[in-house]
Design a protein around this motif. Structure first.
Motif, mmCIF file in Angstrom:
data_model
loop_
_atom_site.group_PDB
_atom_site.id
_atom_site.type_symbol
_atom_site.label_atom_id
_atom_site.label_comp_id
_atom_site.label_asym_id
_atom_site.label_seq_id
_atom_site.Cartn_x
_atom_site.Cartn_y
_atom_site.Cartn_z
ATOM 1 N N HIS A 75 0.831 -1.206 0.000
ATOM 2 C CA HIS A 75 0.000 0.000 0.000
ATOM 3 C C HIS A 75 0.864 1.255 0.000
ATOM 4 O O HIS A 75 0.787 2.093 0.905
ATOM 5 C CB HIS A 75 -0.944 -0.027 1.189
ATOM 6 C CG HIS A 75 -1.969 -1.109 1.111
ATOM 7 N ND1 HIS A 75 -3.096 -1.012 0.334
ATOM 8 C CD2 HIS A 75 -2.008 -2.337 1.683
ATOM 9 C CE1 HIS A 75 -3.809 -2.116 0.456
ATOM 10 N NE2 HIS A 75 -3.172 -2.948 1.254
ATOM 11 N N ASP A 76 1.676 1.385 -1.029
ATOM 12 C CA ASP A 76 2.474 2.590 -1.241
ATOM 13 C C ASP A 76 1.881 3.290 -2.459
ATOM 14 O O ASP A 76 2.133 2.895 -3.602
ATOM 15 C CB ASP A 76 3.938 2.210 -1.480
ATOM 16 C CG ASP A 76 4.819 3.410 -1.789
ATOM 17 O OD1 ASP A 76 4.289 4.540 -1.877
ATOM 18 O OD2 ASP A 76 6.030 3.223 -1.971
ATOM 19 N N PHE A 77 1.048 4.310 -2.196
ATOM 20 C CA PHE A 77 0.308 4.935 -3.288
ATOM 21 C C PHE A 77 1.178 5.833 -4.162
ATOM 22 O O PHE A 77 0.734 6.295 -5.209
ATOM 23 C CB PHE A 77 -0.900 5.688 -2.744
ATOM 24 C CG PHE A 77 -1.985 4.765 -2.275
ATOM 25 C CD1 PHE A 77 -2.905 4.257 -3.169
ATOM 26 C CD2 PHE A 77 -2.057 4.376 -0.954
ATOM 27 C CE1 PHE A 77 -3.895 3.391 -2.750
ATOM 28 C CE2 PHE A 77 -3.042 3.500 -0.516
ATOM 29 C CZ PHE A 77 -3.966 3.006 -1.421
ATOM 30 N N LEU A 86 2.819 -5.600 -9.843
ATOM 31 C CA LEU A 86 3.440 -6.656 -9.040
ATOM 32 C C LEU A 86 2.376 -7.662 -8.601
ATOM 33 O O LEU A 86 2.611 -8.877 -8.633
ATOM 34 C CB LEU A 86 4.137 -6.056 -7.820
ATOM 35 C CG LEU A 86 4.694 -7.069 -6.808
ATOM 36 C CD1 LEU A 86 5.750 -7.970 -7.457
ATOM 37 C CD2 LEU A 86 5.268 -6.353 -5.587
ATOM 38 N N ASP A 87 1.204 -7.174 -8.211
ATOM 39 C CA ASP A 87 0.125 -8.067 -7.808
ATOM 40 C C ASP A 87 -0.279 -8.975 -8.968
ATOM 41 O O ASP A 87 -0.545 -10.171 -8.771
ATOM 42 C CB ASP A 87 -1.073 -7.258 -7.326
ATOM 43 C CG ASP A 87 -2.038 -8.099 -6.506
ATOM 44 O OD1 ASP A 87 -1.592 -8.744 -5.540
ATOM 45 O OD2 ASP A 87 -3.237 -8.137 -6.834
ATOM 46 N N ARG A 88 -0.326 -8.417 -10.174
ATOM 47 C CA ARG A 88 -0.625 -9.234 -11.354
ATOM 48 C C ARG A 88 0.390 -10.377 -11.472
ATOM 49 O O ARG A 88 0.015 -11.541 -11.689
ATOM 50 C CB ARG A 88 -0.580 -8.365 -12.612
ATOM 51 C CG ARG A 88 -0.940 -9.124 -13.897
ATOM 52 C CD ARG A 88 -0.459 -8.391 -15.138
ATOM 53 N NE ARG A 88 -1.004 -7.044 -15.258
ATOM 54 C CZ ARG A 88 -2.178 -6.763 -15.827
ATOM 55 N NH1 ARG A 88 -2.931 -7.738 -16.316
ATOM 56 N NH2 ARG A 88 -2.587 -5.504 -15.897
ATOM 57 N N PRO A 132 -5.553 1.271 -11.822
ATOM 58 C CA PRO A 132 -4.596 0.167 -11.978
ATOM 59 C C PRO A 132 -4.981 -1.111 -11.250
ATOM 60 O O PRO A 132 -4.513 -2.197 -11.605
ATOM 61 C CB PRO A 132 -3.295 0.751 -11.412
ATOM 62 C CG PRO A 132 -3.436 2.230 -11.542
ATOM 63 C CD PRO A 132 -4.887 2.507 -11.335
ATOM 64 N N ARG A 133 -5.844 -1.015 -10.237
ATOM 65 C CA ARG A 133 -6.199 -2.194 -9.434
ATOM 66 C C ARG A 133 -6.893 -3.276 -10.260
ATOM 67 O O ARG A 133 -6.988 -4.432 -9.822
ATOM 68 C CB ARG A 133 -7.101 -1.762 -8.279
ATOM 69 C CG ARG A 133 -7.222 -2.805 -7.148
ATOM 70 C CD ARG A 133 -5.920 -2.963 -6.390
ATOM 71 N NE ARG A 133 -6.074 -3.715 -5.148
ATOM 72 C CZ ARG A 133 -5.768 -4.998 -4.979
ATOM 73 N NH1 ARG A 133 -5.303 -5.701 -6.006
ATOM 74 N NH2 ARG A 133 -5.918 -5.587 -3.828
ATOM 75 N N SER A 168 -8.635 6.052 6.458
ATOM 76 C CA SER A 168 -7.500 6.333 7.340
ATOM 77 C C SER A 168 -6.634 7.448 6.769
ATOM 78 O O SER A 168 -6.086 8.264 7.523
ATOM 79 C CB SER A 168 -6.666 5.067 7.545
ATOM 80 O OG SER A 168 -7.402 4.087 8.253
ATOM 81 N N TYR A 169 -6.513 7.504 5.436
ATOM 82 C CA TYR A 169 -5.747 8.587 4.808
ATOM 83 C C TYR A 169 -6.503 9.914 4.924
ATOM 84 O O TYR A 169 -5.893 10.973 5.098
ATOM 85 C CB TYR A 169 -5.458 8.259 3.351
ATOM 86 C CG TYR A 169 -4.580 7.047 3.171
ATOM 87 C CD1 TYR A 169 -3.191 7.133 3.292
ATOM 88 C CD2 TYR A 169 -5.132 5.800 2.884
ATOM 89 C CE1 TYR A 169 -2.387 6.015 3.140
ATOM 90 C CE2 TYR A 169 -4.336 4.679 2.725
ATOM 91 C CZ TYR A 169 -2.964 4.787 2.858
ATOM 92 O OH TYR A 169 -2.177 3.670 2.710
#
Length: 291
Positions: A75-77, A86-88, A132-133, A168-169
């Motif tokens: 979770h580095d936006f 990377l998740d892909r 991008p998600r 939270s942000y």
């Protein structure tokens, strides 16, 4: 069932580990630090050392398990697009291990990847957002086509009194700027779910889910951003103000387009299919807790 859980010591993953162990499953949790490993041992899980960047650790964890629940995400936006890619890649690696075995791979996505103006997004709505998600669901579809038993869990704002997803942000910004803001009339909506209800859903998807299905982890279809901003203002004892889109860009920065989004989502199909009935506190109740 022996379940390999990525993100096992994280906000959502740790609750999933507790849920699985309580239901009699064996958990192999991915840990990238000694602290994470210690937390997993304390929870009663087995430790598998590695990280999302350590592809061999992902392969060996999946190979040693009957199922994989993938919740880890960086979770580095400031590097959001890179982290989604990377998740892909991680999903492709996990899928390559599980292909043809009928062992399930549960992939984590977000309700915001499908947007349907004028109504709440449902489980039947395919990804259509430019964010991008969507890479996670694209990867899920790709590995499914190669013979992997894939199931997708879409998350809204997952909350408890200490953390509330993107909210939270918003709290951090309100604390820094001394004011809690919403955009326009603030009637745009975000869906939400309590952390423990989320963990319960992942277990039900593991035990009862259908291959290729999407499940929306939604307890509240849409909480207005105005009510969220008001709860933040009460929590921090700061003023609550409406802002124009231009003011909001200055106030929120990268978060502004998300704060402006109207993305309600339904979980009717999920509830009917799995018998999932969320019971946790609602989002505003958690936001009103001191923090």
């Amino acid at each position: 069932m022996r379940v390999f859980v990525t993100g096992a010591s994280g906000f959502i993953g740790s609750a999933i580990v507790d849920e699985l162990i309580a239901a009699g499953h064996e958990v192999l949790g991915l840990a990238r630090s000694d602290a994470a490993a210690a937390a997993l041992v304390a929870a009663g899980a087995h430790v598998h050392h590695g990280s999302l960047e350590d592809l061999d650790s992902l392969r060996s964890g999946a190979e040693a398990s009957d199922a994989v629940i993938h919740t880890a995400f960086i979770h580095d936006f400031s590097k959001w697009a890179e982290n989604c890619e990377l998740d892909r890649h991680v999903i492709e690696i996990l899928g390559a291990v599980l292909a043809g075995s009928d062992r399930p791979l549960i992939v984590t996505s977000g309700t915001g990847v499908a947007r349907t103006p004028g109504r709440a997004t449902t489980e039947d709505d395919a990804p259509n957002s430019p964010i991008p998600r969507v890479a996670s669901e694209e990867a899920a579809a790709a590995v499914q086509a190669r013979g992997v038993r894939v199931l997708v869990v879409r998350l809204p704002q997952v909350h408890d009194p200490l953390k509330q997803g993107l909210i939270s942000y918003m709290i951090e910004v309100a604390r820094e700027k001394g004011v809690s803001a919403y955009i326009g009339d603030g009637l745009n909506r975000w869906p939400a779910v309590h952390r423990l209800d989320t963990a319960n859903l992942y277990r039900l998807v593991l035990e009862k889910g259908s291959a290729g299905a999407r499940y929306n982890a939604v307890a509240e279809e849409g909480v207005s951003l105005r009510s969220i901003a008001e709860a933040i203002g009460q929590r921090l004892n700061v003023p609550v103000v409406a802002q124009s889109p231009e003011e909001a860009q200055e106030h929120f920065g990268w978060l502004a387009p998300l704060v402006a989004a109207d993305v309600p989502a339904s979980s009717q199909r999920t509830r009917e299919h799995l018998g999932w009935y969320p019971t946790g506190p609602d989002l505003i109740a958690d936001l009103r807790q001191p923090g």
